[in-house]
Design a protein around this motif. Structure first.
Motif, PDB file in Angstrom:
ATOM      1  N   LYS A   1      -3.750   1.744   5.092  1.00 55.87           N
ATOM      2  CA  LYS A   1      -3.219   0.409   4.851  1.00 55.87           C
ATOM      3  C   LYS A   1      -1.707   0.445   4.716  1.00 55.87           C
ATOM      4  O   LYS A   1      -1.103   1.509   4.517  1.00 55.87           O
ATOM      5  CB  LYS A   1      -3.838  -0.210   3.604  1.00 55.87           C
ATOM      6  CG  LYS A   1      -3.530   0.513   2.304  1.00 55.87           C
ATOM      7  CD  LYS A   1      -4.188  -0.207   1.134  1.00 55.87           C
ATOM      8  CE  LYS A   1      -3.860   0.478  -0.194  1.00 55.87           C
ATOM      9  NZ  LYS A   1      -4.464  -0.244  -1.346  1.00 55.87           N
ATOM     10  N   ASP A   2      -1.084  -0.716   4.803  1.00 46.57           N
ATOM     11  CA  ASP A   2       0.366  -0.880   4.633  1.00 46.57           C
ATOM     12  C   ASP A   2       1.160   0.022   5.580  1.00 46.57           C
ATOM     13  O   ASP A   2       2.140   0.651   5.188  1.00 46.57           O
ATOM     14  CB  ASP A   2       0.787  -0.592   3.183  1.00 46.57           C
ATOM     15  CG  ASP A   2       0.122  -1.520   2.190  1.00 46.57           C
ATOM     16  OD1 ASP A   2      -0.175  -2.665   2.566  1.00 46.57           O
ATOM     17  OD2 ASP A   2      -0.112  -1.100   1.043  1.00 46.57           O
TER      18      ASP A   2
ATOM     19  N   LYS B   1       1.170  -5.515   6.114  1.00 42.95           N
ATOM     20  CA  LYS B   1       0.644  -5.467   4.756  1.00 42.95           C
ATOM     21  C   LYS B   1      -0.882  -5.453   4.749  1.00 42.95           C
ATOM     22  O   LYS B   1      -1.524  -6.244   5.429  1.00 42.95           O
ATOM     23  CB  LYS B   1       1.157  -6.671   3.970  1.00 42.95           C
ATOM     24  CG  LYS B   1       0.756  -6.703   2.509  1.00 42.95           C
ATOM     25  CD  LYS B   1       1.349  -7.927   1.832  1.00 42.95           C
ATOM     26  CE  LYS B   1       0.957  -7.995   0.366  1.00 42.95           C
ATOM     27  NZ  LYS B   1       1.541  -9.194  -0.295  1.00 42.95           N
ATOM     28  N   GLY B   2      -1.459  -4.546   3.969  1.00 43.10           N
ATOM     29  CA  GLY B   2      -2.904  -4.473   3.835  1.00 43.10           C
ATOM     30  C   GLY B   2      -3.559  -3.583   4.870  1.00 43.10           C
ATOM     31  O   GLY B   2      -2.899  -2.827   5.589  1.00 43.10           O
TER      32      GLY B   2
END
Length: 504
Positions: free
Chosen positions: A84-85, A89-90
């Protein structure tokens, strides 16, 4: 029940907002970039490129180099493995599978939740909004839309993570409300076997009140012809008397227009082009009298452009939208909420207007054939020919290839004109090997060749000795840096060559 009047106020409000493109384009695009940078500032990419210190477009352009798939591939593969990121984002769970690059059979484009909402679904909504604005008497929401999609598969066996056609990802994640207005159902729409999908669509859709169609022209034509065949109808209006519009995209519509007029005879039938791709939703034909499309500038997409003549220079000029010129060809770059940064998508465009910004697609940055969504590139062709020559012992001196568009039986193929230095024992075997190798090299070509439904096996025409040199000579281009175009998306060159090939 016709829900179009109920939806009209919401659709009208959106069209009014889109009208601001004509006045505030630069500010809208600067705001988009600001939003993208702020959201991605804490990602690995954002930290590496000091996004937290970027205050304007000019600083962004200095901080981030122009990218392509190869330069982002490592980041994307890590995202596919669940990290993630990284670029956005995420965690990204969905990846659109697109035609490959020099080194890979396929590309995998991240499709984040933000990208789905603020790019792809927003584009679909705006298509309907613009259509209803142009057609006040429309009853489009009195029935359902026949929407063709692809299929998807698990991504590295990660839970809830999918890879596949963008259309399949959109269908998988659309809201239950949207499903009230579309056919077929998800269980049919996501089938991987196109032949089975066609049969099931025919059974379901033939009894529905279909008011609109959405899809790639070549795929939709195959489906419609099949439905007419099994129902015994002579025109699509006999199936669906309330059909209004075909929302099409993916490949040029011009070669198909006459065929659609043959099976949809109503003079009131409307056709509306969209420019949507795995990487984003970019344009909508908002004026039925013009082929130019409106560039959608308030989605999560920031646009930049490289003058085509500078594309291969070591330090090309890169322009934001507000600095482009009308009439010039540009290669398009995008930065999006799917984690693509200054990404060259491979398409070229030419602007026809600025208030608002309107454009036409002029081609690809490299030679290609994309008449049916197959996106065949020169590297595929060269590697396929190498395989065929290796197996058969043949030697190719020169060649070109172009599409043969659908005939009355909805059949189409690629036609290759090849001058052999050494003939294969069997041209038919050579063609079969080449066709099979292209399917191995290019997933989009493979999909279109599946069970001969969209494309039939390629055809090879043997060129007589010195055909290509004589053709170049007739153009005053023999020798020097002039080359025979290897792949063309139209038949202009190959038809000239074929005519010369018939001369005794």
């Amino acid at each position: 029940m016709n829900l179009t009047p109920i939806a009209k106020p919401v659709l009208k409000h959106r069209v009014k907002h889109i009208s601001e493109y004509a006045t505030y384009a630069e500010q809208i695009q600067r705001d988009v970039l600001r939003r993208l940078i702020d959201t991605a500032s804490a990602t690995e990419w954002g930290v590496k490129h000091s996004y937290s210190d970027i205050a304007c477009y000019e600083q962004f352009a200095k901080s981030v180099a122009v990218q392509d798939y190869e330069s982002l591939k490592g980041y994307i593969d890590r995202m596919r493995h669940g990290e993630k990121d990284v670029l956005w984002k995420g965690r990204c769970k969905w990846f659109a599978k697109s035609s490959g690059t020099t080194n890979d059979k396929s590309k995998f484009i991240p499709v984040t939740p933000q990208g789905l909402k603020n790019v792809h679904y927003k584009g679909a909504f705006d298509v309907v909004a613009q259509y209803v604005a142009n057609n006040p008497s429309s009853r489009i929401l009195s029935g359902k839309g026949l929407i063709l999609g692809g299929s998807h598969a698990p991504n590295y066996n990660l839970p809830d993570s999918l890879v596949g056609d963008l259309s399949a990802i959109l269908i998988e994640n659309c809201s239950p409300l949207v499903n009230l207005f579309r056919v077929p159902g998800k269980e049919i729409a996501l089938l991987g076997d196109f032949e089975e999908k066609m049969e099931k669509i025919a059974c379901v859709a033939s009894t529905m009140n279909i008011t609109n169609l959405s899809g790639v022209p070549s795929w939709m034509m195959a489906v419609l012809k099949h439905m007419l065949e099994i129902t015994g109808k002579t025109s699509v209006e006999e199936l669906w008397p309330n059909l209004e519009v075909f929302f099409h995209g993916g490949v040029a519509f011009t070669p198909y227009r006459e065929q659609y007029c043959q099976i949809i005879k109503s003079p009131d039938m409307k056709y509306m082009e969209t420019y949507n791709a795995s990487e984003g939703f970019f344009g909508i034909q908002n004026d039925p009298s013009s082929p130019a499309m409106l560039l959608m500038i308030d989605y999560d997409i920031f646009y930049e452009f490289i003058p085509l003549e500078e594309l291969h220079s070591s330090n090309p000029t890169v322009l934001p939208l507000w600095e482009v010129e009308i009439g010039r060809n540009y290669a398009m770059l995008i930065s999006t909420s799917c984690g693509l940064w200054r990404y060259m998508i491979g398409d070229t465009v030419r602007f026809t207007g600025k208030d608002p910004y309107k454009f036409v697609i002029t081609g690809r940055t490299k030679h290609f054939i994309n008449a049916f969504g197959e996106e065949l590139v020169v590297d595929n062709a060269e590697r396929g020919l190498l395989k065929a020559c290796t197996v058969t012992g043949a030697q190719v001196l020169d060649y070109t290839a172009a599409p043969v568009f659908m005939d009355a039986k909805a059949q189409c193929r690629h036609q290759w004109l090849i001058e052999f230095a050494k003939m294969p024992e069997s041209v038919e075997d050579f063609a079969q090997i080449l066709d099979s190798e292209l399917q191995l090299l290019n997933s989009d070509y493979e999909a279109k060749r599946y069970k001969n439904k969209t494309m039939q096996q390629l055809e090879i025409v043997v060129a007589k000795e010195n055909l290509f040199n004589n053709w170049l000579k007739s153009k005053g281009k023999l020798g020097g840096q002039h080359k025979v175009p290897r792949l063309c998306n139209d038949r202009n060159h190959i038809d000239e060559l074929l005519a010369m090939n018939q001369v005794k």
